[in-house]
Design a protein around this motif. Sequence first.
Motif, PDB file in Angstrom:
ATOM      1  N   ASN A  16       0.797  -1.226   0.000  1.00 58.54           N
ATOM      2  CA  ASN A  16       0.000   0.000   0.000  1.00 58.54           C
ATOM      3  C   ASN A  16       0.831   1.278   0.000  1.00 58.54           C
ATOM      4  O   ASN A  16       0.290   2.384   0.031  1.00 58.54           O
ATOM      5  N   LYS A  17       2.163   1.120  -0.037  1.00 55.87           N
ATOM      6  CA  LYS A  17       3.054   2.264  -0.195  1.00 55.87           C
ATOM      7  C   LYS A  17       3.670   2.269  -1.594  1.00 55.87           C
ATOM      8  O   LYS A  17       4.658   2.957  -1.852  1.00 55.87           O
ATOM      9  N   SER A  18       3.107   1.473  -2.489  1.00 60.12           N
ATOM     10  CA  SER A  18       3.572   1.347  -3.872  1.00 60.12           C
ATOM     11  C   SER A  18       5.008   0.848  -3.956  1.00 60.12           C
ATOM     12  O   SER A  18       5.774   1.229  -4.841  1.00 60.12           O
ATOM     13  N   ASP A  19       5.372  -0.041  -3.030  1.00 59.50           N
ATOM     14  CA  ASP A  19       6.688  -0.670  -3.051  1.00 59.50           C
ATOM     15  C   ASP A  19       6.501  -2.181  -3.013  1.00 59.50           C
ATOM     16  O   ASP A  19       5.397  -2.676  -2.748  1.00 59.50           O
ATOM     17  N   VAL A  20       7.567  -2.909  -3.283  1.00 61.58           N
ATOM     18  CA  VAL A  20       7.478  -4.368  -3.308  1.00 61.58           C
ATOM     19  C   VAL A  20       8.126  -4.924  -2.048  1.00 61.58           C
ATOM     20  O   VAL A  20       9.244  -4.558  -1.685  1.00 61.58           O
ATOM     21  N   ASP A  21       7.403  -5.788  -1.342  1.00 58.65           N
ATOM     22  CA  ASP A  21       7.889  -6.351  -0.091  1.00 58.65           C
ATOM     23  C   ASP A  21       8.950  -7.432  -0.335  1.00 58.65           C
ATOM     24  O   ASP A  21       8.919  -8.119  -1.363  1.00 58.65           O
ATOM     25  N   PRO A  22       9.886  -7.602   0.611  1.00 60.81           N
ATOM     26  CA  PRO A  22      10.940  -8.609   0.456  1.00 60.81           C
ATOM     27  C   PRO A  22      10.409 -10.021   0.214  1.00 60.81           C
ATOM     28  O   PRO A  22      10.987 -10.772  -0.585  1.00 60.81           O
ATOM     29  N   ASP A  23       9.303 -10.400   0.892  1.00 61.94           N
ATOM     30  CA  ASP A  23       8.778 -11.750   0.692  1.00 61.94           C
ATOM     31  C   ASP A  23       8.225 -11.928  -0.722  1.00 61.94           C
ATOM     32  O   ASP A  23       8.311 -13.028  -1.292  1.00 61.94           O
ATOM     33  N   VAL A  24       7.702 -10.873  -1.319  1.00 65.82           N
ATOM     34  CA  VAL A  24       7.206 -10.952  -2.693  1.00 65.82           C
ATOM     35  C   VAL A  24       8.376 -11.112  -3.667  1.00 65.82           C
ATOM     36  O   VAL A  24       8.283 -11.861  -4.643  1.00 65.82           O
ATOM     37  N   ILE A  25       9.476 -10.441  -3.386  1.00 66.02           N
ATOM     38  CA  ILE A  25      10.673 -10.600  -4.212  1.00 66.02           C
ATOM     39  C   ILE A  25      11.126 -12.062  -4.209  1.00 66.02           C
ATOM     40  O   ILE A  25      11.488 -12.623  -5.249  1.00 66.02           O
ATOM     41  N   GLU A  26      11.087 -12.692  -3.042  1.00 68.26           N
ATOM     42  CA  GLU A  26      11.473 -14.104  -2.934  1.00 68.26           C
ATOM     43  C   GLU A  26      10.510 -14.998  -3.710  1.00 68.26           C
ATOM     44  O   GLU A  26      10.924 -15.974  -4.358  1.00 68.26           O
ATOM     45  N   LEU A  27       9.220 -14.663  -3.683  1.00 69.41           N
ATOM     46  CA  LEU A  27       8.237 -15.444  -4.426  1.00 69.41           C
ATOM     47  C   LEU A  27       8.505 -15.380  -5.933  1.00 69.41           C
ATOM     48  O   LEU A  27       8.405 -16.393  -6.632  1.00 69.41           O
ATOM     49  N   GLU A  54      13.977  -3.547 -10.909  1.00 69.65           N
ATOM     50  CA  GLU A  54      15.300  -3.829 -10.354  1.00 69.65           C
ATOM     51  C   GLU A  54      15.215  -4.732  -9.129  1.00 69.65           C
ATOM     52  O   GLU A  54      15.993  -5.677  -8.987  1.00 69.65           O
ATOM     53  N   LYS A  55      14.261  -4.465  -8.243  1.00 73.73           N
ATOM     54  CA  LYS A  55      14.146  -5.256  -7.015  1.00 73.73           C
ATOM     55  C   LYS A  55      13.699  -6.690  -7.288  1.00 73.73           C
ATOM     56  O   LYS A  55      14.163  -7.630  -6.651  1.00 73.73           O
ATOM     57  N   THR A  56      12.785  -6.860  -8.240  1.00 75.81           N
ATOM     58  CA  THR A  56      12.232  -8.186  -8.516  1.00 75.81           C
ATOM     59  C   THR A  56      13.018  -8.957  -9.567  1.00 75.81           C
ATOM     60  O   THR A  56      12.894 -10.175  -9.673  1.00 75.81           O
ATOM     61  N   GLY A  57      13.813  -8.235 -10.360  1.00 80.66           N
ATOM     62  CA  GLY A  57      14.517  -8.881 -11.459  1.00 80.66           C
ATOM     63  C   GLY A  57      13.627  -9.159 -12.654  1.00 80.66           C
ATOM     64  O   GLY A  57      14.040  -9.814 -13.612  1.00 80.66           O
ATOM     65  N   ILE A  58      12.401  -8.649 -12.633  1.00 77.88           N
ATOM     66  CA  ILE A  58      11.487  -8.852 -13.761  1.00 77.88           C
ATOM     67  C   ILE A  58      11.910  -7.937 -14.909  1.00 77.88           C
ATOM     68  O   ILE A  58      12.004  -6.729 -14.742  1.00 77.88           O
ATOM     69  N   ASN A 242      -0.541 -11.565   2.104  1.00 72.11           N
ATOM     70  CA  ASN A 242       0.041 -12.734   1.420  1.00 72.11           C
ATOM     71  C   ASN A 242      -0.791 -13.248   0.248  1.00 72.11           C
ATOM     72  O   ASN A 242      -0.763 -14.440  -0.067  1.00 72.11           O
ATOM     73  N   GLY A 243      -1.514 -12.339  -0.411  1.00 72.31           N
ATOM     74  CA  GLY A 243      -2.355 -12.752  -1.525  1.00 72.31           C
ATOM     75  C   GLY A 243      -1.589 -13.345  -2.691  1.00 72.31           C
ATOM     76  O   GLY A 243      -2.026 -14.334  -3.295  1.00 72.31           O
ATOM     77  N   ILE A 244      -0.428 -12.756  -3.021  1.00 74.68           N
ATOM     78  CA  ILE A 244       0.367 -13.284  -4.132  1.00 74.68           C
ATOM     79  C   ILE A 244       0.817 -14.715  -3.827  1.00 74.68           C
ATOM     80  O   ILE A 244       0.694 -15.621  -4.662  1.00 74.68           O
ATOM     81  N   GLU A 245       1.332 -14.929  -2.631  1.00 71.96           N
ATOM     82  CA  GLU A 245       1.791 -16.265  -2.246  1.00 71.96           C
ATOM     83  C   GLU A 245       0.655 -17.278  -2.304  1.00 71.96           C
ATOM     84  O   GLU A 245       0.807 -18.384  -2.859  1.00 71.96           O
TER      85      GLU A 245
END
Length: 254
Positions: A16-27, A54-58, A242-245
């Motif tokens: 909700n801050k328009s950033d990507v969480d570390p656990d989502v990056i791992e997913l 950059e953070k996700t590598g996508i 954890n919706g993505i997971e």
Amino acid sequence: MKGLVFFDLDGTLLNNKSDVDPDVIELIETLRKNDYEPIIATGRTIFEIKHVMEKTGISSIISMNGQLGIYRGKEVFEKTMDVEVLKRLKEMALSRNEHVAFYNADRIGITGHNDTARKAYELIHEPVPGIDGSMYEKEKINMVLVLSETGDKGYMEAFPELSFIRNGPASIDIIPKGGSKAAGIKTFLETLKISGLPTYAFGDGLNDIEMFELVDYGIAMGNAREALKEKASYVTETNMNNGIEQGLKHYHLI
């Protein structure tokens, strides 16, 4: 490659801050290791989301509601808007004391600043773009936003050659008629000659409806608009819970 997974950003892959969480990056990394291609499918332009890539590598993206496609860092297709149409749209907006933001892959230029414009960009935690009301005369434009809280019908009636998507209370996404995330994905797959692989999409907004109709499996976030949930193959938890997971595990992608 076993399949392709398309991710909307705001309200979906991002917090909700328009950033990507570390656990989502791992997913995302696990998804990639399992031989699924993660692809961003967003209304935003690349200029705005470099930090997410950059953070996700996508490195694959359908941006600006299907107007530009990139696969693993290389451009696949690009769709632009007509200069004369943009001129008329700008004139109409200014006559209503509203502003237009012009988008391409490199930058955003806006006709002016007001409270509605500031509200629109605050909602996605971004600064109001710099003023450049003639950007469309000098550069190719892929998408525009009208910064408006009302009056959608008037724009639609005046510009039947355009598609209007209200994605927030203070802005309307505008692209050529027939354009959408789904149209972009279709062009992306056809250009790359990708077929026979399962396709999945995560989303939460009205601009994800056509995408859900195109892919094999549409996963709506728990915070999604009801109209999108009705089109979904599966409704997961919210983007903050954890919706993505949950969605990825439901389809055994991770």
